[in-house]
Structure formats: C-alpha cells, structure tokens
Design a protein around this motif. Structure first.
Motif, PDB file in Angstrom:
ATOM      1  N   ALA A 171       0.828  -1.213   0.000  1.00  0.00           N
ATOM      2  CA  ALA A 171       0.000   0.000   0.000  1.00  0.00           C
ATOM      3  C   ALA A 171       0.859   1.258   0.000  1.00  0.00           C
ATOM      4  CB  ALA A 171      -0.938  -0.009   1.207  1.00  0.00           C
ATOM      5  N   GLY A 172       2.002   1.213   0.690  1.00  0.00           N
ATOM      6  CA  GLY A 172       2.885   2.376   0.707  1.00  0.00           C
ATOM      7  C   GLY A 172       3.467   2.679  -0.659  1.00  0.00           C
ATOM      8  N   ILE A 173       3.863   1.631  -1.379  1.00  0.00           N
ATOM      9  CA  ILE A 173       4.391   1.834  -2.726  1.00  0.00           C
ATOM     10  C   ILE A 173       3.316   2.399  -3.633  1.00  0.00           C
ATOM     11  CG2 ILE A 173       5.254   0.639  -4.789  1.00  0.00           C
ATOM     12  CD1 ILE A 173       6.644  -1.334  -2.820  1.00  0.00           C
ATOM     13  N   LEU A 174       2.120   1.886  -3.545  1.00  0.00           N
ATOM     14  CA  LEU A 174       1.046   2.344  -4.423  1.00  0.00           C
ATOM     15  C   LEU A 174       0.632   3.776  -4.095  1.00  0.00           C
ATOM     16  CD1 LEU A 174      -2.179   0.252  -5.237  1.00  0.00           C
ATOM     17  CD2 LEU A 174      -2.055   2.730  -5.395  1.00  0.00           C
ATOM     18  N   GLY A 175       0.384   4.044  -2.816  1.00  0.00           N
ATOM     19  CA  GLY A 175      -0.241   5.319  -2.500  1.00  0.00           C
ATOM     20  C   GLY A 175       0.296   6.045  -1.288  1.00  0.00           C
ATOM     21  N   GLY A 176       1.546   5.766  -0.883  1.00  0.00           N
ATOM     22  CA  GLY A 176       2.121   6.521   0.229  1.00  0.00           C
ATOM     23  C   GLY A 176       2.090   8.010  -0.067  1.00  0.00           C
ATOM     24  N   CYS A 177       1.678   8.805   0.926  1.00  0.00           N
ATOM     25  CA  CYS A 177       1.408  10.222   0.657  1.00  0.00           C
ATOM     26  C   CYS A 177       2.662  11.085   0.682  1.00  0.00           C
ATOM     27  CB  CYS A 177       0.372  10.761   1.633  1.00  0.00           C
ATOM     28  SG  CYS A 177       0.866  10.720   3.364  1.00  0.00           S
ATOM     29  N   GLY A 178       3.817  10.505   1.075  1.00  0.00           N
ATOM     30  CA  GLY A 178       5.080  11.243   0.971  1.00  0.00           C
ATOM     31  C   GLY A 178       5.134  12.510   1.789  1.00  0.00           C
ATOM     32  N   PRO A 179       4.888  12.441   3.119  1.00  0.00           N
ATOM     33  CA  PRO A 179       4.968  13.667   3.918  1.00  0.00           C
ATOM     34  C   PRO A 179       6.371  14.253   3.872  1.00  0.00           C
ATOM     35  CG  PRO A 179       4.893  11.728   5.324  1.00  0.00           C
ATOM     36  CD  PRO A 179       4.597  11.260   3.941  1.00  0.00           C
ATOM     37  N   GLU A 180       6.454  15.565   3.996  1.00  0.00           N
ATOM     38  CA  GLU A 180       7.734  16.255   3.877  1.00  0.00           C
ATOM     39  C   GLU A 180       8.738  15.723   4.894  1.00  0.00           C
ATOM     40  OE1 GLU A 180       9.456  20.857   3.883  1.00  0.00           O
ATOM     41  OE2 GLU A 180       7.308  20.454   4.116  1.00  0.00           O
ATOM     42  N   GLY A 181       9.927  15.445   4.422  1.00  0.00           N
ATOM     43  CA  GLY A 181      10.973  14.957   5.300  1.00  0.00           C
ATOM     44  C   GLY A 181      11.051  13.449   5.414  1.00  0.00           C
ATOM     45  N   SER A 182      10.087  12.734   4.843  1.00  0.00           N
ATOM     46  CA  SER A 182      10.075  11.276   4.969  1.00  0.00           C
ATOM     47  C   SER A 182      11.043  10.603   4.011  1.00  0.00           C
ATOM     48  CB  SER A 182       8.658  10.734   4.726  1.00  0.00           C
ATOM     49  OG  SER A 182       8.282  10.903   3.370  1.00  0.00           O
ATOM     50  N   GLY A 183      11.399  11.288   2.917  1.00  0.00           N
ATOM     51  CA  GLY A 183      12.300  10.690   1.939  1.00  0.00           C
ATOM     52  C   GLY A 183      11.664   9.601   1.116  1.00  0.00           C
ATOM     53  N   PHE A 184      10.343   9.519   1.134  1.00  0.00           N
ATOM     54  CA  PHE A 184       9.654   8.464   0.394  1.00  0.00           C
ATOM     55  C   PHE A 184       8.334   9.016  -0.123  1.00  0.00           C
ATOM     56  CE2 PHE A 184       6.494   5.142  -0.001  1.00  0.00           C
ATOM     57  CZ  PHE A 184       7.172   4.132  -0.664  1.00  0.00           C
ATOM     58  N   SER A 185       7.918   8.516  -1.280  1.00  0.00           N
ATOM     59  CA  SER A 185       6.599   8.846  -1.816  1.00  0.00           C
ATOM     60  C   SER A 185       6.087   7.664  -2.613  1.00  0.00           C
ATOM     61  CB  SER A 185       6.650  10.087  -2.711  1.00  0.00           C
ATOM     62  OG  SER A 185       5.375  10.343  -3.277  1.00  0.00           O
ATOM     63  N   GLY A 186       4.801   7.420  -2.508  1.00  0.00           N
ATOM     64  CA  GLY A 186       4.193   6.384  -3.309  1.00  0.00           C
ATOM     65  C   GLY A 186       4.014   6.850  -4.756  1.00  0.00           C
ATOM     66  N   VAL A 187       3.592   5.925  -5.599  1.00  0.00           N
ATOM     67  CA  VAL A 187       3.374   6.240  -7.016  1.00  0.00           C
ATOM     68  C   VAL A 187       2.244   7.246  -7.178  1.00  0.00           C
ATOM     69  CG1 VAL A 187       2.748   5.252  -9.265  1.00  0.00           C
ATOM     70  CG2 VAL A 187       4.218   3.966  -7.695  1.00  0.00           C
ATOM     71  N   ALA A 188       1.169   7.055  -6.436  1.00  0.00           N
ATOM     72  CA  ALA A 188      -0.011   7.922  -6.533  1.00  0.00           C
ATOM     73  C   ALA A 188      -0.336   8.457  -5.145  1.00  0.00           C
ATOM     74  CB  ALA A 188      -1.188   7.139  -7.112  1.00  0.00           C
ATOM     75  N   PRO A 189       0.352   9.490  -4.682  1.00  0.00           N
ATOM     76  CA  PRO A 189       0.268   9.913  -3.280  1.00  0.00           C
ATOM     77  C   PRO A 189      -1.065  10.474  -2.839  1.00  0.00           C
ATOM     78  CG  PRO A 189       1.616  11.442  -4.561  1.00  0.00           C
ATOM     79  CD  PRO A 189       1.359  10.269  -5.442  1.00  0.00           C
ATOM     80  N   ARG A 190      -1.982  10.748  -3.784  1.00  0.00           N
ATOM     81  CA  ARG A 190      -3.293  11.265  -3.383  1.00  0.00           C
ATOM     82  C   ARG A 190      -4.431  10.320  -3.736  1.00  0.00           C
ATOM     83  NH1 ARG A 190      -4.452  17.306  -4.927  1.00  0.00           N
ATOM     84  NH2 ARG A 190      -6.184  16.823  -3.531  1.00  0.00           N
ATOM     85  N   VAL A 191      -4.105   9.073  -4.059  1.00  0.00           N
ATOM     86  CA  VAL A 191      -5.149   8.090  -4.317  1.00  0.00           C
ATOM     87  C   VAL A 191      -5.843   7.731  -3.004  1.00  0.00           C
ATOM     88  CG1 VAL A 191      -3.648   6.074  -3.985  1.00  0.00           C
ATOM     89  CG2 VAL A 191      -5.644   5.899  -5.488  1.00  0.00           C
ATOM     90  N   LYS A 192      -7.087   7.373  -3.081  1.00  0.00           N
ATOM     91  CA  LYS A 192      -7.821   6.851  -1.933  1.00  0.00           C
ATOM     92  C   LYS A 192      -7.712   5.335  -1.973  1.00  0.00           C
ATOM     93  CE  LYS A 192     -11.041   6.785   1.396  1.00  0.00           C
ATOM     94  NZ  LYS A 192     -10.872   7.385   2.732  1.00  0.00           N
ATOM     95  N   MET A 193      -7.274   4.721  -0.871  1.00  0.00           N
ATOM     96  CA  MET A 193      -7.070   3.278  -0.869  1.00  0.00           C
ATOM     97  C   MET A 193      -8.050   2.569   0.068  1.00  0.00           C
ATOM     98  SD  MET A 193      -2.951   2.658  -1.076  1.00  0.00           S
ATOM     99  CE  MET A 193      -2.531   3.753   0.282  1.00  0.00           C
ATOM    100  N   LYS A 194      -8.633   1.511  -0.439  1.00  0.00           N
ATOM    101  CA  LYS A 194      -9.429   0.579   0.343  1.00  0.00           C
ATOM    102  C   LYS A 194      -8.581  -0.683   0.514  1.00  0.00           C
ATOM    103  CE  LYS A 194     -13.296   3.068   0.212  1.00  0.00           C
ATOM    104  NZ  LYS A 194     -13.990   3.590   1.403  1.00  0.00           N
ATOM    105  N   VAL A 195      -8.136  -0.934   1.731  1.00  0.00           N
ATOM    106  CA  VAL A 195      -7.259  -2.069   1.989  1.00  0.00           C
ATOM    107  C   VAL A 195      -8.066  -3.198   2.614  1.00  0.00           C
ATOM    108  CG1 VAL A 195      -5.203  -2.871   3.189  1.00  0.00           C
ATOM    109  CG2 VAL A 195      -5.279  -0.547   2.264  1.00  0.00           C
ATOM    110  N   TYR A 196      -8.143  -4.315   1.908  1.00  0.00           N
ATOM    111  CA  TYR A 196      -8.890  -5.477   2.375  1.00  0.00           C
ATOM    112  C   TYR A 196      -7.912  -6.478   2.980  1.00  0.00           C
ATOM    113  CZ  TYR A 196     -12.830  -3.594  -0.244  1.00  0.00           C
ATOM    114  OH  TYR A 196     -13.834  -2.787  -0.701  1.00  0.00           O
TER     115      TYR A 196
END
Length: 390
Positions: A171-196
C-alpha cells in the motif's frame, strides 16, 4: 474455463450472499485448522470448505526469518509494551540486488524506482481515484495520511491491522502520501485506498477470502457509482487456475476494474495465478541496473515490468525497510494505472475501460535494452509521457 459445476455454483452463490454468512467471526485458530464454525447454512459452508485452497504470498518482508521461493528474508524486531513487533531493520538476501550501506543512506538510490518510471516528472497524483489492495492489511504509518486509507478486515482474524508487513509495503508503494521529510513517496500519493485484509497474522490466505474481498468491492461500487474502486492490486498467487478466484476477478474486470498481479518469483516460464489470466495485468520484476529481477517468472503473458529489487518501502512500526520480489513490482503498475485514470478522467470526464488503461500504458512504456518481451512485456511505463498519449 470449463462449465461451472454445481459445487462451484454453490460457492459463488454463497459469495454473493456475503451479508448472510459470518466468516468474519471465525478465529485465527479456526482458519489454521482449515475448518469453519457451524453457521446457519452448513450445507453451503461444507461446499466452501471442500473448495478452499491456500494462496501463497509472492515474497514478503516476513517475520523474523523466513524463506520464500528461495529468498531468505531477515527481520530484526524489538517488542513494544503492547507486544506488537516494531520492525526496524530489513535485510534481504538470496537473489536480487542488496543495497550497500552507502546506497541505503543515499536518498536518490532510495527512490530509484520513482525516477526510473518518470514519477518525479508528472503532474498526476491519483487524486479522485480509488484503488483496492488485497493483502495483509496496513498499520498506522506516516505514509498513510489522514482519510487516505480505509481498512476492511475480512480475514477472520480479530486483529484488524497488518501483523506481517507485506500489505503495509504494498500500500505504501502504491499510495504513500510522501509527507515532507520522509524521503519516500508512493506512485499515486493522493489516491484513496481501500485495503482489504485477507490474511491471517502469518500472511496466509485462501481463494475464498479473495472471492469475498472482490464481492465486497463490487458491492461497494454499486453504491458509489460516481467514484468507484477502479484498480485492484493483488500481490498473492496460486500455482494453478482456481475457479473461485477466476470468476470473482473476471466479474470485477467486466465491471470496469483494472486488475494487477505479480508474475511470481520462481524463475519459471509460467505465470502465477491470477497474473496468468489474460484480463489481469501481469507484472515482471526489474533490478536497479535495468536487468531482469532474476527470480521473476516470465512468458508471453507478462504485460509490463516494474522495480522488484532493492525497494525502499514503508514497514511496520512507522519505519522503512528494503524489500524485493515481484509482489512489490505490482503496486508500481497499479499506481501507474491510477495516474492514467486520473489524467483520462480530467480530459474526458469519465474513467477509461481496463482495456484502454492497458493500451495507454503500453504507449508510455519503454522497452528495456537486452530484455526479451517474454521478460518485460511492453517494458517499463514512464509517467512523464502520459499527457503525450492521452
């Protein structure tokens, strides 16, 4: 596919009546025994039990030490007061590219996948699109910004969150929101995710849980037609065809949902299921050197390739770790599908069909040098080209 047997029809009928059966209440012990408590419809449950099959995780961070398809994965953890492990180091060996300590400290190397796919040069973020992740769940993490993730536990385990680490990374790779200073961002940082959450706390699941999750997705879309779930990422696999999984995912595809799955990690000329289904986007793995991830399965069914080695991703305990496997290639392609949908919707006012998404992704993909199509399909998608194609 062969004609649906009466037995399988009973299984599908039970899936369609998910509101009337209570599998969510069974315990982890019940799941591990492979039995179900008696319910109101013991005849149908008996049919489900007969058709129940385990589904293998396609590589994972693991818990402490585990071996998946020949890859040894070590996790070093420290207990918390609540006895929930906090994982603070992940070391992967047994194939793929192990980042050196210098690479691990290099912010540019940590995001090599983002650069390789042109994700640092696109205006699209996944805003307005909803994607589903069928996996081991997620935990609270700085990459899952407020309101961005909904967790739905259909595993039968009382613990609602991720105790295994695989789903959190996916889920982080797909849609991590990449907060400032984290050094990481997902592919689609503003997607809404439903995790089952479809697994127990050891990462085990079965075909019935997959079918139930897809049925919940279809139910959700019937009441959210203006903004439905449009992409499903499923980084799990079976060695052979399964009628329950096929029928559930085919129904989702026919309803307009893009489905993405990894090719598998057996270094075999055979795709894992559901990636082997022609309507599923099958994803092979790539190394930072742009060579094929050596354990990646291959064949004519591979649609695209994406990073699968030396992947820096969110981990349990609000931390990060290095992971590898085609499991982690799939969310890069799922995220790319989300970006394509966002761009298409902004231009045309509606979502594209799964076939259209695949067509556009093919046009923005770059074949990697010295790799045959059976390894990479149409190549590595480049997000910076989306506007040139749509």
């Amino acid at each position: 596919m062969t004609d649906i047997s009466k037995k399988t029809a009973a299984v599908l009928a039970l899936l369609a009546l998910s509101a009337n059966f209570c599998f969510a209440q069974r315990s982890l012990k019940d799941m591990n025994r492979g039995t179900f408590p008696k319910q109101k419809q013991p005849d149908l449950e008996e049919e489900l039990q007969k058709n129940r099959r385990p589904v293998n995780i396609i590589n994972a961070p693991g818990v402490r030490q585990t071996t998946i398809n020949g890859n040894t994965i070590y996790i070093y953890d420290r207990p918390t007061s609540s006895n929930i492990p906090v994982y603070n180091q992940v070391t992967v060996s047994g194939g793929g590219y192990n980042p050196s300590f210098a690479d691990q400290a290099n912010p540019q190397f940590k995001n090599w996948a983002i650069s390789a796919m042109g994700l640092d040069n696109t205006p699209y973020t996944g805003a307005g699109i909803v994607a589903a992740v069928l996996d081991s769940g997620v935990v609270q993490h700085e990459q899952f910004c407020e309101g961005a993730v909904d967790i739905l536990n259909i595993s039968g385990v009382d613990y609602d969150y991720d105790a295994y680490g695989h789903g959190t990374a996916i889920a982080g790779i797909l849609g991590g929101c990449g907060p400032e200073g984290s050094g990481f961002s997902g592919v689609a940082p503003r997607v809404k995710m439903k995790v089952y959450k479809i697994t127990d706390n050891q990462g085990n699941t079965n075909n019935i849980n997959i079918g139930k999750a897809v049925q919940r997705i279809l139910d959700y879309n019937r009441t959210h037609q203006s903004n439905p779930i449009s992409v499903i990422n499923i980084s799990y696999g079976l060695d052979s065809d399964d009628e329950v999984v096929y029928k559930a995912l085919k129904a989702a595809y026919d309803s307009g949902i893009v489905i993405v799955a990894p090719s598998g990690n057996d270094h075999a000329k055979k795709l894992a299921y559901p990636a082997a289904y022609d309507f599923v986007i099958a994803v092979g793995g790539l190394r930072p050197t742009r060579q094929i991830f050596e354990r990646s399965n291959y064949g004519a069914g591979v649609a695209f390739v994406a990073p699968a080695s030396a992947i820096y991703a969110p981990a349990l305990g609000n931390s990060y770790g290095w992971v590898q496997g085609t499991s982690f290639a799939a969310p890069y392609i799922s995220g790319m599908a989300v970006l394509i949908m966002e761009a298409y919707k902004k231009k045309y006012g509606s979502l594209p069909s799964p076939a259209k998404v695949r067509e556009i992704m093919g046009k923005i993909s770059e074949p990697q040098p010295n790799l045959l199509p059976q390894w990479q399909g149409l190549g590595l998608p480049n997000a910076s080209k989306i506007d040139k194609v749509i």
